[in-house]
Enzyme design. Structure first.
Site, short mmCIF file in Angstrom:
data_model
loop_
_atom_site.label_atom_id
_atom_site.label_comp_id
_atom_site.label_asym_id
_atom_site.label_seq_id
_atom_site.Cartn_x
_atom_site.Cartn_y
_atom_site.Cartn_z
N THR A 1 5.70 -1.25 2.66
CA THR A 1 4.85 -1.36 1.27
C THR A 1 3.98 -2.56 1.09
O THR A 1 2.68 -2.10 0.87
CB THR A 1 5.83 -1.16 -0.20
OG1 THR A 1 6.75 -0.10 -0.05
CG2 THR A 1 5.10 -1.24 -1.29
N THR B 1 6.69 -18.76 2.75
CA THR B 1 7.55 -19.22 3.90
C THR B 1 7.98 -18.14 4.60
O THR B 1 8.67 -17.20 4.22
CB THR B 1 8.66 -20.20 3.25
OG1 THR B 1 8.12 -21.30 2.40
CG2 THR B 1 9.58 -20.72 4.13
N CYS C 1 12.16 7.66 -1.93
CA CYS C 1 11.97 6.71 -3.05
C CYS C 1 11.65 7.93 -4.18
O CYS C 1 11.33 7.68 -5.09
CB CYS C 1 10.58 5.92 -2.87
SG CYS C 1 10.39 5.77 -1.19
N SER D 1 7.66 -1.32 9.44
CA SER D 1 8.74 -1.69 8.43
C SER D 1 10.20 -1.72 9.22
O SER D 1 10.34 -0.84 9.98
CB SER D 1 8.81 -0.63 7.39
OG SER D 1 9.73 -1.39 6.57
N1 PLP Z 1 5.46 4.47 4.60
C1 PLP Z 1 6.25 5.09 4.97
C2 PLP Z 1 5.82 6.54 5.84
C3 PLP Z 1 7.59 5.30 4.66
O1 PLP Z 1 8.52 6.24 4.92
C4 PLP Z 1 8.31 4.20 3.88
C5 PLP Z 1 9.51 3.99 3.51
O2 PLP Z 1 10.22 4.98 3.15
C6 PLP Z 1 6.99 3.25 3.56
C7 PLP Z 1 5.78 3.30 3.82
C8 PLP Z 1 7.78 1.92 2.61
O3 PLP Z 1 8.25 0.96 3.61
P1 PLP Z 1 9.31 -0.19 3.12
O4 PLP Z 1 10.43 0.48 2.69
O5 PLP Z 1 9.51 -0.98 4.34
O6 PLP Z 1 8.33 -0.84 1.99
#
Ligand code: PLP
Length: 386
Positions: free
Chosen positions: A73, A247, A334, A209
């Site tokens: 994110t 940090t 999400c 991520s």
């Molecule tokens: N982008 C994609 C394609 C994702 O599938 C996700 C998480 O589901 C994210 C971004 C967000 O990643 P994070 O959970 O590390 O914030």
């Protein structure tokens, strides 16, 4: 814990045991602040350097091109909100099927910084056609006066998190560059699962991520090609060469590097194994007589299955699978609190009757053939009793 089958690896993955072991010393003993000059910070500092080099080598990047963030994110927000120079007039070309981290960041830019945002349509497999991008970029130029300090960004995901489609990134990046735009790809679902070489793809910015490739949660990185115009998103201390303050989360960064290296070293074996599990599930579904259809492209992430059961309710299916100890999803993790059809299924123009009955099963390297048989059995039981 009761027996469970975890088949939601696109939402998150189990932590790699080697990664966990590598993290421990930096949580318990070597907890010094990596930015301090004294002896106690030497090991954490060296660990950061090694982790950066390991991650870079997994992607064909230079260590100085890797910037640690708190996850996908943040990496996406950074790219979307900070490309170009702060005073630039901006235009973003993205797609209708991006993750909310990209789409909502674009909407924020549109509302708060007068940024023009163009969301490109996709075809029925979820593919962003290079010619669609080309036409949109030509049209955008003809629609406006020439502005001297305009910067353009194209942000198209490498692989979709709901339907698994892999986008033609190399071709899209070439078109973006022809129009002198910066190219960003959200590769959160792809890193550690399919081979990625940033040089071969020609991308300028790439988000990743750790928890999607068996690393810890709350850590990720943004690849920034040398010479790409990007300004800091988080202001504060001088960490990450004054590009990302805060940090350093040394233990998580170390865990992320170990997890990525392990996944990349075994990428073909894992891919083959997961693909076999996927093929087995599909052949069992075909034999079972259950009515279903699949979504997504032919070129897709291994193990990620978007399945639609006509006339069924995906939410109910998810909960009944849950009661049987099986974790799946109805779409993006999400999104699972919302009952409306996801923006991705809308964008591929899936009929409502199918979209409402769509689940995502995402198999990973820890799944077994027994898991696949159990998933099929559960689906059969639930769908025949409705
Ligand atoms: N982008 C994609 C394609 C994702 O599938 C996700 C998480 O589901 C994210 C971004 C967000 O990643 P994070 O959970 O590390 O914030």
């Amino acid at each position: 814990m009761r027996n469970r089958i975890y088949a939601d690896n696109a939402a998150t993955t189990a932590l790699d045991v080697d990664a966990f072991e590598a993290m421990k010393p930096y949580l318990l003993d070597e907890y010094g602040n990596a930015s301090q000059p004294y002896f106690f910070s030497r090991k954490p500092k060296r660990a950061l350097k090694e982790a950066r080099a390991t991650i870079a080598s997994c992607l064909g990047a230079q260590p100085e091109e890797i910037f640690f963030t708190s996850g996908g994110t943040e990496s996406d927000n950074w790219a979307i909100k900070c490309f170009g120079a702060p005073s630039d007039v901006r235009t973003i070309f993205t797609s209708q099927i991006e993750h909310r981290a990209v789409l909502n960041a674009c909407d924020h830019q549109f509302k708060h910084s007068k940024c023009t945002v163009i969301k490109l349509p996709v075809d029925s497999e979820g593919i962003v056609s290079p010619s669609v991008l080309h036409d949109a970029m030509i049209e955008e130029v003809s629609n406006r006066d020439v502005i001297s300090c305009e910067t353009k960004l194209v942000s198209i995901m490498l692989a979709n998190n709901e339907i698994g489609t892999i986008e033609p990134i190399k071709e899209l990046a070439e078109i973006a560059h022809k129009h002198r735009a910066i190219f960003h790809t959200d590769a959160v679902q792809a890193v550690g699962h399919i081979p990625i070489d940033v040089q071969a793809l020609g991308v300028d910015l790439l988000s990743a991520s750790a928890h999607k490739f068996n690393g810890p949660k709350g850590i990720g990185f943004l690849y920034v090609r040398k010479g790409t115009l990007l300004f800091p998103y988080l202001n504060g201390g001088a960490q990450e060469r004054e590009m990302r303050a805060g940090t350093e989360n040394v233990a998580s960064i170390v865990g992320m590097a170990v997890a990525l290296k392990n996944n990349c070293d075994a990428i073909e074996q894992n891919r083959e194994r997961i693909q076999k599990l996927e093929n087995l599930l599909i052949s069992l579904l075909d034999e079972s007589g259950i009515q279903y259809s699949r979504n997504g492209g032919h070129n897709k992430l291994p193990g990620l299955l978007s399945l639609s059961f006509p006339g069924k309710d995906a939410e109910a299916l998810l909960h009944r699978m849950d009661l049987m100890g099986i974790c799946i999803s109805t779409g993006a993790a999400c999104n699972s609190v919302h009952t409306e059809v996801s923006h991705v299924l809308k964008a591929i123009k899936l009929e409502d009757n199918l979209a409402k009955g769509t689940i995502r099963i995402s198999l990973g390297k820890n799944n077994s053939t027994d898991d696949v048989y159990s998933i099929l059995l559960a689906l059969k039981k639930i769908l025949s009793s409705e």
